[in-house]
Design an enzyme around this catalytic site. Structure first.
Site, PDB file in Angstrom:
ATOM      1  N   HIS A  65     -29.134  91.973 -38.905  1.00 11.55           N
ATOM      2  CA  HIS A  65     -27.977  91.142 -39.230  1.00 11.55           C
ATOM      3  C   HIS A  65     -28.326  89.733 -39.690  1.00 11.55           C
ATOM      4  O   HIS A  65     -27.531  89.114 -40.393  1.00 11.55           O
ATOM      5  CB  HIS A  65     -27.051  91.034 -38.022  1.00 11.55           C
ATOM      6  CG  HIS A  65     -26.409  92.334 -37.661  1.00 11.55           C
ATOM      7  ND1 HIS A  65     -25.427  92.422 -36.686  1.00 11.55           N
ATOM      8  CD2 HIS A  65     -26.588  93.602 -38.123  1.00 11.55           C
ATOM      9  CE1 HIS A  65     -25.034  93.685 -36.576  1.00 11.55           C
ATOM     10  NE2 HIS A  65     -25.734  94.418 -37.426  1.00 11.55           N
ATOM     11  N   CYS A  67     -43.595  80.836 -26.071  1.00  7.51           N
ATOM     12  CA  CYS A  67     -43.734  79.760 -25.089  1.00  7.51           C
ATOM     13  C   CYS A  67     -43.036  80.223 -23.818  1.00  7.51           C
ATOM     14  O   CYS A  67     -42.559  81.361 -23.754  1.00  7.51           O
ATOM     15  CB  CYS A  67     -43.221  78.419 -25.610  1.00  7.51           C
ATOM     16  SG  CYS A  67     -41.449  78.186 -25.699  1.00  7.51           S
TER      17      CYS A  67
END
Length: 143
Positions: free
Chosen positions: A98, A65
């Site tokens: 991570h 977006c």
């Protein structure tokens, strides 16, 4: 690999470039995005991507977006989704390494199409490191 993609009116050109790249690499793409620049509501295109990833219909998701924020917030409402807003490939790599992110959110108004394709490539080709990160990722889910 199956990839689900969704975008609002800020991202048709980004989506088209990313889909072309993914198909050239042999990936199957599930397209939930709009193809027009007419104003639409990003949740209508984000929720189907999150459902595809959460259900296992897709391995990963891509949402786009204008700022990347609204659609990112939308998909992160789904319990098993870990979507990361990325604006450079290094962030995309860390989101996978991570955080075991399974959806990448791209801000179309703040990245180039080339950057977006590079981020998607990095995201899809980076593995979760596990180890000390696994317990942290486990804690993301609501108790």
């Amino acid at each position: 690999m199956k990839i689900s993609i969704g975008n609002d009116h800020a991202g048709p050109d980004y989506k088209n470039a990313i889909v072309a790249y993914l198909e050239q690499k042999g990936h199957q793409v599930i397209n939930h995005g709009t193809n027009t620049f007419d104003s639409v509501d990003y949740p209508d295109f984000g929720h189907p991507v999150a459902i595809d990833v959460a259900s296992g219909k897709a391995d990963f998701g891509i949402v786009i977006c204008g700022s990347g924020n609204g659609i990112n917030m939308t998909v992160n409402k789904h319990q098993s989704i870990r979507s990361a807003l990325c604006w450079m490939k290094e962030i995309a790599a860390l989101a996978r390494q991570h955080n075991d992110a399974n959806i990448i959110s791209i801000p179309a108004r703040y990245t180039s199409i080339q950057q977006a394709v590079e981020m998607v490539d990095t995201f899809l080709n980076t593995d979760f490191e596990g180890g000390r990160h696994a317990n942290r990722v486990h804690k993301i889910a609501c108790p």
